[in-house]
Design a protein around this motif. Structure first.
Motif, PDB file in Angstrom:
ATOM      1  N   LYS A   1      69.962  37.118  33.258  1.00 57.13           N
ATOM      2  CA  LYS A   1      70.095  36.761  31.841  1.00 57.13           C
ATOM      3  C   LYS A   1      69.009  37.381  30.957  1.00 57.13           C
ATOM      4  O   LYS A   1      69.318  37.844  29.845  1.00 57.13           O
ATOM      5  CB  LYS A   1      70.120  35.247  31.693  1.00 57.13           C
ATOM      6  N   PRO A   2      67.746  37.422  31.384  1.00 59.95           N
ATOM      7  CA  PRO A   2      66.745  38.080  30.529  1.00 59.95           C
ATOM      8  C   PRO A   2      67.045  39.561  30.280  1.00 59.95           C
ATOM      9  O   PRO A   2      66.711  40.079  29.207  1.00 59.95           O
ATOM     10  CB  PRO A   2      65.451  37.907  31.332  1.00 59.95           C
ATOM     11  N   LEU A   3      67.678  40.221  31.227  1.00 63.29           N
ATOM     12  CA  LEU A   3      68.021  41.624  31.031  1.00 63.29           C
ATOM     13  C   LEU A   3      69.070  41.770  29.937  1.00 63.29           C
ATOM     14  O   LEU A   3      68.996  42.669  29.092  1.00 63.29           O
ATOM     15  CB  LEU A   3      68.548  42.240  32.329  1.00 63.29           C
ATOM     16  N   VAL A   4      70.043  40.877  29.955  1.00 65.64           N
ATOM     17  CA  VAL A   4      71.094  40.908  28.939  1.00 65.64           C
ATOM     18  C   VAL A   4      70.495  40.686  27.558  1.00 65.64           C
ATOM     19  O   VAL A   4      70.811  41.401  26.594  1.00 65.64           O
ATOM     20  CB  VAL A   4      72.171  39.849  29.250  1.00 65.64           C
TER      21      VAL A   4
ATOM     22  N   ARG B   1      77.298  49.078  43.320  1.00 61.85           N
ATOM     23  CA  ARG B   1      78.044  48.143  42.474  1.00 61.85           C
ATOM     24  C   ARG B   1      78.005  48.564  41.006  1.00 61.85           C
ATOM     25  O   ARG B   1      78.966  48.322  40.268  1.00 61.85           O
ATOM     26  CB  ARG B   1      77.506  46.723  42.648  1.00 61.85           C
ATOM     27  N   ILE B   2      76.911  49.195  40.601  1.00 61.04           N
ATOM     28  CA  ILE B   2      76.849  49.720  39.238  1.00 61.04           C
ATOM     29  C   ILE B   2      77.883  50.823  39.056  1.00 61.04           C
ATOM     30  O   ILE B   2      78.623  50.843  38.069  1.00 61.04           O
ATOM     31  CB  ILE B   2      75.434  50.240  38.932  1.00 61.04           C
TER      32      ILE B   2
ATOM     33  N   VAL C   1      64.568  48.860  26.280  1.00 59.45           N
ATOM     34  CA  VAL C   1      64.117  48.759  27.667  1.00 59.45           C
ATOM     35  C   VAL C   1      64.655  47.469  28.268  1.00 59.45           C
ATOM     36  O   VAL C   1      64.335  46.382  27.799  1.00 59.45           O
ATOM     37  CB  VAL C   1      62.573  48.780  27.742  1.00 59.45           C
ATOM     38  N   SER C   2      65.470  47.579  29.303  1.00 53.04           N
ATOM     39  CA  SER C   2      66.109  46.391  29.878  1.00 53.04           C
ATOM     40  C   SER C   2      65.136  45.497  30.629  1.00 53.04           C
ATOM     41  O   SER C   2      65.356  44.283  30.732  1.00 53.04           O
ATOM     42  CB  SER C   2      67.241  46.811  30.818  1.00 53.04           C
TER      43      SER C   2
ATOM     44  N   ALA D   1      73.736  41.922  35.516  1.00 52.94           N
ATOM     45  CA  ALA D   1      73.610  41.903  34.058  1.00 52.94           C
ATOM     46  C   ALA D   1      74.601  42.831  33.374  1.00 52.94           C
ATOM     47  O   ALA D   1      75.033  42.556  32.242  1.00 52.94           O
ATOM     48  CB  ALA D   1      72.185  42.297  33.667  1.00 52.94           C
ATOM     49  N   LEU D   2      74.974  43.910  34.036  1.00 52.40           N
ATOM     50  CA  LEU D   2      75.752  44.950  33.375  1.00 52.40           C
ATOM     51  C   LEU D   2      77.081  44.478  32.789  1.00 52.40           C
ATOM     52  O   LEU D   2      77.409  44.842  31.645  1.00 52.40           O
ATOM     53  CB  LEU D   2      75.968  46.125  34.337  1.00 52.40           C
ATOM     54  N   PRO D   3      77.874  43.666  33.488  1.00 54.60           N
ATOM     55  CA  PRO D   3      79.131  43.211  32.854  1.00 54.60           C
ATOM     56  C   PRO D   3      78.890  42.443  31.556  1.00 54.60           C
ATOM     57  O   PRO D   3      79.659  42.586  30.593  1.00 54.60           O
ATOM     58  CB  PRO D   3      79.754  42.306  33.928  1.00 54.60           C
ATOM     59  N   HIS D   4      77.832  41.650  31.510  1.00 53.09           N
ATOM     60  CA  HIS D   4      77.528  40.879  30.306  1.00 53.09           C
ATOM     61  C   HIS D   4      76.997  41.792  29.199  1.00 53.09           C
ATOM     62  O   HIS D   4      77.273  41.554  28.007  1.00 53.09           O
ATOM     63  CB  HIS D   4      76.508  39.791  30.643  1.00 53.09           C
ATOM     64  N   ILE D   5      76.266  42.821  29.575  1.00 61.08           N
ATOM     65  CA  ILE D   5      75.812  43.793  28.586  1.00 61.08           C
ATOM     66  C   ILE D   5      77.005  44.522  27.977  1.00 61.08           C
ATOM     67  O   ILE D   5      77.091  44.689  26.750  1.00 61.08           O
ATOM     68  CB  ILE D   5      74.829  44.785  29.238  1.00 61.08           C
ATOM     69  N   LEU D   6      77.931  44.940  28.812  1.00 59.66           N
ATOM     70  CA  LEU D   6      79.117  45.640  28.303  1.00 59.66           C
ATOM     71  C   LEU D   6      79.937  44.734  27.386  1.00 59.66           C
ATOM     72  O   LEU D   6      80.418  45.174  26.329  1.00 59.66           O
ATOM     73  CB  LEU D   6      79.974  46.133  29.471  1.00 59.66           C
TER      74      LEU D   6
END
Length: 296
Positions: free
Chosen positions: A241-244, A117-118, A231-232, A272-277
């Motif tokens: 959410k904590p990763l973002v 998925r990533i 560091v994620s 988390a990745l879509p929110h990080i982007l």
């Protein structure tokens, strides 16, 4: 920036015993390295006499044109981030694989350590990224590696053969003698290079654990050690959410963000990745290959 000390990590993936474990809020012992800044005229001054024998280090021709290549025989420099100018950041994904993780797959306790998925998201959004691959992960997932190598926006880098530690006290990672480090890393480069694509001479230690002896051991290979400054904390996370927050609260121009593509051990990364982007876009930051970020 090349940093001489080791920092606390919010959470670093470790794979031990049968099911693996996570170690959080741990600190590493600082190696006595002199700081050198990317883009400056300074360079590591320590030269070493390589001690590994031909039996432990496969013949690896210097590839000076590759990103991350450094003079053979010189202590490997350590990079945390690129220049704090411009708008580029590097998204890096570690692909860990230990014997214990392979055992989990064989026993059916784990379905996958490859988070497709990533890759789907990065490809769909045309996002550049750099993947630090262990040799055992590549051999377990040749088709996924071929997919990564076939994307011109992705770079391939080295994360050891079996995700062992080469210093004492590196969380609970399995330990290997530092005398085996050069052979381990050279073997991994050979495994990765067979897939083509955007090859590099970047290397990342498991757990980011290294000392002067480990850096000297890499001298015959002409590599750049890449730690990272963001560091994620995605290993064994139970919420996205904590990763973002961990990424967006600390990311800056030139940052090197550390995440994982090992699905079972980092199950929240794709959430988390879509929110990080999206957060990077809001901050005017643009993902770029690691080689471009470090020389920007």
């Amino acid at each position: 920036m090349i940093r001489p000390r080791l920092r606390p990590l919010s959470c670093v993936l470790v794979a031990v015993a049968v099911v693996g474990a996570a170690a959080c809020s741990a600190s590493r012992v600082p190696p006595p390295e002199r700081p050198v800044f990317v883009g400056s005229s300074a360079a590591p001054s320590a030269r070493v006499s390589p001690t590994p024998t031909a039996s432990t280090v496969p013949d690896v021709a210097p590839v000076t044109s590759m990103p991350g290549a450094t003079p053979v025989g010189t202590r490997a420099p350590v990079v945390d981030h690129g220049p704090r100018t411009g708008d580029k950041v590097a998204l890096t994904f570690d692909a860990d694989m230990t014997d214990a993780m392979l055992g989990n797959l064989r026993a059916g306790r784990v379905t996958s350590y490859a988070n497709l998925r990533i890759l789907d998201l990065l490809e769909r959004e045309r996002v550049p990224a750099t993947f630090f691959l262990t040799g055992k992960w590549v051999q377990r997932y040749p088709d996924v590696t071929r997919r990564i190598a076939g994307n011109p926006r992705f770079e391939l880098a080295n994360h050891t053969y079996g995700h062992a530690a080469f210093t004492a006290g590196c969380y609970d990672l399995p330990r290997s003698p530092v005398t085996e480090l050069a052979g381990d890393v050279a073997r991994t480069f050979e495994v990765i290079e067979a897939y083509g694509g955007r090859q590099t001479r970047y290397f990342r230690f498991p757990g980011l654990c290294h000392d002067a002896a480990a850096l000297d051991a890499l001298a015959p290979l002409g590599v750049t050690v890449v730690d990272g400054d963001v560091v994620s904390g995605d290993p064994f996370a139970t919420a996205w959410k904590p990763l973002v927050r961990a990424v967006l609260d600390h990311v800056r121009p030139g940052s090197v963000v550390i995440m994982h593509v090992t699905e079972a051990n980092a199950a929240m990364t794709d959430e988390a990745l879509p929110h990080i982007l999206a957060g990077l876009r809001e901050r005017g930051l643009v993902p770029a290959p690691l080689s471009e970020v470090l020389v920007a």
